[in-house]
Scaffold this motif. Structure first.
Motif, short mmCIF file in Angstrom:
data_model
loop_
_atom_site.label_atom_id
_atom_site.label_comp_id
_atom_site.label_asym_id
_atom_site.label_seq_id
_atom_site.Cartn_x
_atom_site.Cartn_y
_atom_site.Cartn_z
N THR A 157 0.83 -1.20 0.00
CA THR A 157 0.00 0.00 0.00
C THR A 157 0.86 1.25 0.00
OG1 THR A 157 -0.16 0.00 2.42
CG2 THR A 157 -1.88 -1.17 1.19
N ALA A 158 0.23 2.37 -0.36
CA ALA A 158 0.93 3.64 -0.46
C ALA A 158 1.16 4.25 0.92
CB ALA A 158 0.12 4.60 -1.32
N PHE A 159 2.09 5.18 0.98
CA PHE A 159 2.36 5.92 2.20
C PHE A 159 1.43 7.13 2.31
CE2 PHE A 159 6.18 3.49 1.69
CZ PHE A 159 6.65 3.29 2.97
N ALA A 160 1.46 7.76 3.49
CA ALA A 160 0.75 9.02 3.68
C ALA A 160 1.44 10.10 2.85
CB ALA A 160 0.74 9.39 5.16
N PRO A 161 0.74 11.19 2.56
CA PRO A 161 1.29 12.19 1.63
C PRO A 161 2.28 13.17 2.23
CG PRO A 161 -0.92 12.82 2.31
CD PRO A 161 -0.66 11.47 2.91
N GLN A 162 2.58 13.08 3.52
CA GLN A 162 3.41 14.11 4.14
C GLN A 162 4.84 14.14 3.61
OE1 GLN A 162 1.24 12.27 5.70
NE2 GLN A 162 0.09 13.45 7.20
N ALA A 163 5.37 13.01 3.19
CA ALA A 163 6.75 12.95 2.67
C ALA A 163 6.73 12.32 1.28
CB ALA A 163 7.64 12.15 3.60
N ASP A 164 7.69 12.71 0.44
CA ASP A 164 7.74 12.16 -0.91
C ASP A 164 8.36 10.76 -0.87
OD1 ASP A 164 7.69 11.77 -3.63
OD2 ASP A 164 9.38 13.09 -4.05
N THR A 165 7.60 9.78 -1.28
CA THR A 165 8.09 8.40 -1.32
C THR A 165 8.05 7.82 -2.73
OG1 THR A 165 5.84 7.64 -0.76
CG2 THR A 165 7.41 7.90 1.07
N THR A 166 7.70 8.67 -3.72
CA THR A 166 7.51 8.18 -5.09
C THR A 166 8.07 9.12 -6.15
OG1 THR A 166 5.32 9.22 -5.27
CG2 THR A 166 5.38 6.96 -4.40
N CYS A 167 9.11 9.88 -5.81
CA CYS A 167 9.67 10.83 -6.78
C CYS A 167 8.55 11.63 -7.46
CB CYS A 167 10.51 10.10 -7.83
SG CYS A 167 12.08 9.47 -7.19
N ARG A 168 7.72 12.21 -6.59
CA ARG A 168 6.60 13.05 -7.04
C ARG A 168 5.70 12.31 -8.02
NH1 ARG A 168 9.40 19.12 -7.48
NH2 ARG A 168 10.13 19.15 -5.32
N ALA A 169 5.19 11.20 -7.51
CA ALA A 169 4.27 10.36 -8.30
C ALA A 169 4.93 9.88 -9.58
CB ALA A 169 2.96 11.10 -8.59
N TRP A 170 6.22 9.56 -9.49
CA TRP A 170 7.00 8.99 -10.59
C TRP A 170 7.12 9.95 -11.79
CZ3 TRP A 170 9.30 5.61 -7.91
CH2 TRP A 170 8.61 4.89 -6.93
N THR A 171 7.28 11.25 -11.44
CA THR A 171 7.45 12.26 -12.49
C THR A 171 8.70 13.11 -12.31
OG1 THR A 171 6.13 13.92 -11.32
CG2 THR A 171 4.95 12.42 -12.81
N SER A 172 9.49 12.85 -11.27
CA SER A 172 10.67 13.68 -11.00
C SER A 172 11.97 12.91 -11.23
CB SER A 172 10.65 14.17 -9.55
OG SER A 172 11.85 14.86 -9.24
N SER A 173 12.89 13.56 -11.90
CA SER A 173 14.24 13.00 -12.06
C SER A 173 15.27 13.90 -11.37
CB SER A 173 14.59 12.85 -13.54
OG SER A 173 14.51 14.10 -14.20
N THR A 174 14.78 14.76 -10.48
CA THR A 174 15.67 15.66 -9.74
C THR A 174 15.34 15.57 -8.26
OG1 THR A 174 14.11 17.48 -10.22
CG2 THR A 174 16.02 17.24 -11.69
N ASP A 175 14.44 16.43 -7.79
CA ASP A 175 14.11 16.48 -6.38
C ASP A 175 13.22 15.31 -5.97
OD1 ASP A 175 15.48 18.88 -6.26
OD2 ASP A 175 13.67 20.07 -6.66
N GLY A 176 13.27 15.01 -4.67
CA GLY A 176 12.39 13.98 -4.13
C GLY A 176 13.14 12.74 -3.71
N SER A 177 12.36 11.70 -3.44
CA SER A 177 12.91 10.43 -3.00
C SER A 177 11.90 9.34 -3.32
CB SER A 177 13.18 10.47 -1.49
OG SER A 177 13.71 9.24 -1.02
N ALA A 178 12.37 8.10 -3.29
CA ALA A 178 11.47 6.97 -3.56
C ALA A 178 11.82 5.81 -2.65
CB ALA A 178 11.57 6.54 -5.02
N ILE A 179 10.80 5.15 -2.14
CA ILE A 179 11.00 3.91 -1.38
C ILE A 179 11.39 2.80 -2.35
CG2 ILE A 179 9.85 2.12 -0.02
CD1 ILE A 179 10.50 4.61 1.59
N VAL A 180 12.38 2.02 -1.94
CA VAL A 180 12.84 0.89 -2.76
C VAL A 180 12.84 -0.38 -1.92
CG1 VAL A 180 14.30 2.41 -4.14
CG2 VAL A 180 15.29 1.20 -2.18
N GLY A 181 12.81 -1.51 -2.61
CA GLY A 181 12.98 -2.81 -1.97
C GLY A 181 14.22 -3.48 -2.51
#
Length: 226
Positions: A157-181
């Motif tokens: 399931t997805a995370f809460a929206p308070q922190a970026d966990t998906t590189c801005r809904a998978w549209t950023s190649s600069t700022d942000g972050s993504a959860i990985v496994g």
């Protein structure tokens, strides 16, 4: 009376056998799961979920499995309502990929259903193959590419929206972050979170360089939804 009890026992056994058959899956089957052999090449910018799905479909087609509907195992957090836009609900990776069973490119069973996928699947470095049936580099290989983009909790399931966990809904190649496994189930520590296939840690950024720096290369999981 004895004959009646025998018939009842036979009926119970028949029902139990039928239920067991429904709960299992053939040991081998057509490819319904793979790790992308490469990402689209723009770090965490996958073109949103639509672009990620299209990438899965393209790679599957090149491998001879384009007749199925492929979905990227990626979540997107919800967004809060604002003065100019309504709230948008979360999109959960687990809700996008069908119900299974899923097999890798060699026909090996990965998981028979969503419950097993998120609690006792057969994913390891040896089985989490790309669409061509090739092993993906893991921890200890050069380069290490065991960080697989998911943006998801361990239950899919997805995370809460308070922190970026998906590189801005998978549209950023600069700022942000993504959860990985970690597809190889190996981490820097022995705890379960460090070895999770879908929820281990955040990347240090969303650029290609940032993903490489934390042990990845922009790859993600693809599942056949039908």
């Amino acid at each position: 009376m004895r004959r009646s009890r025998s018939l009842s026992l036979a009926a119970v056994l028949a029902v139990a056998g039928a239920l067991a058959a429904c709960a299992t899956a053939p040991a081998t089957g057509p490819m319904g799961f793979f790790i992308t052999s490469a990402g689209p090449g723009q770090g965490g910018n996958l073109g949103g979920l639509a672009g990620a799905d299209a990438h899965c479909q393209k790679l599957a087609a090149a491998a001879g499995a384009g007749g199925r509907t492929w979905r990227a195992y990626l979540s997107v957090p919800p967004t809060f309502a604002t003065a100019n836009s309504p709230a948008v609900p979360a999109i959960n990776a687990r809700d996008r990929i069908g119900t299974g069973p899923w097999y890798n490119a060699k026909g090996e069973l990965i998981a028979r259903d969503l419950a097993q996928l998120h609690g006792g699947n057969a994913l390891t470095k040896a089985t989490a193959l790309d669409e061509r049936g090739r092993v993906v580099n893991g921890r200890g290989d050069n380069p290490n590419e065991h960080d697989i983009l998911t943006g998801s909790r361990d239950d899919g399931t997805a995370f809460a929206p308070q922190a970026d966990t998906t590189c801005r809904a998978w549209t950023s190649s600069t700022d942000g972050s993504a959860i990985v496994g970690h597809h190889d189930r190996i981490g820097p520590l022995p705890e379960n979170w460090a070895k999770s296939w879908n929820f281990s840690h955040p990347s240090v950024g969303c650029s290609n360089e940032a993903l490489v720096r934390t042990g990845g290369s922009g790859r993600f999981y693809c599942f056949a939804a039908n």
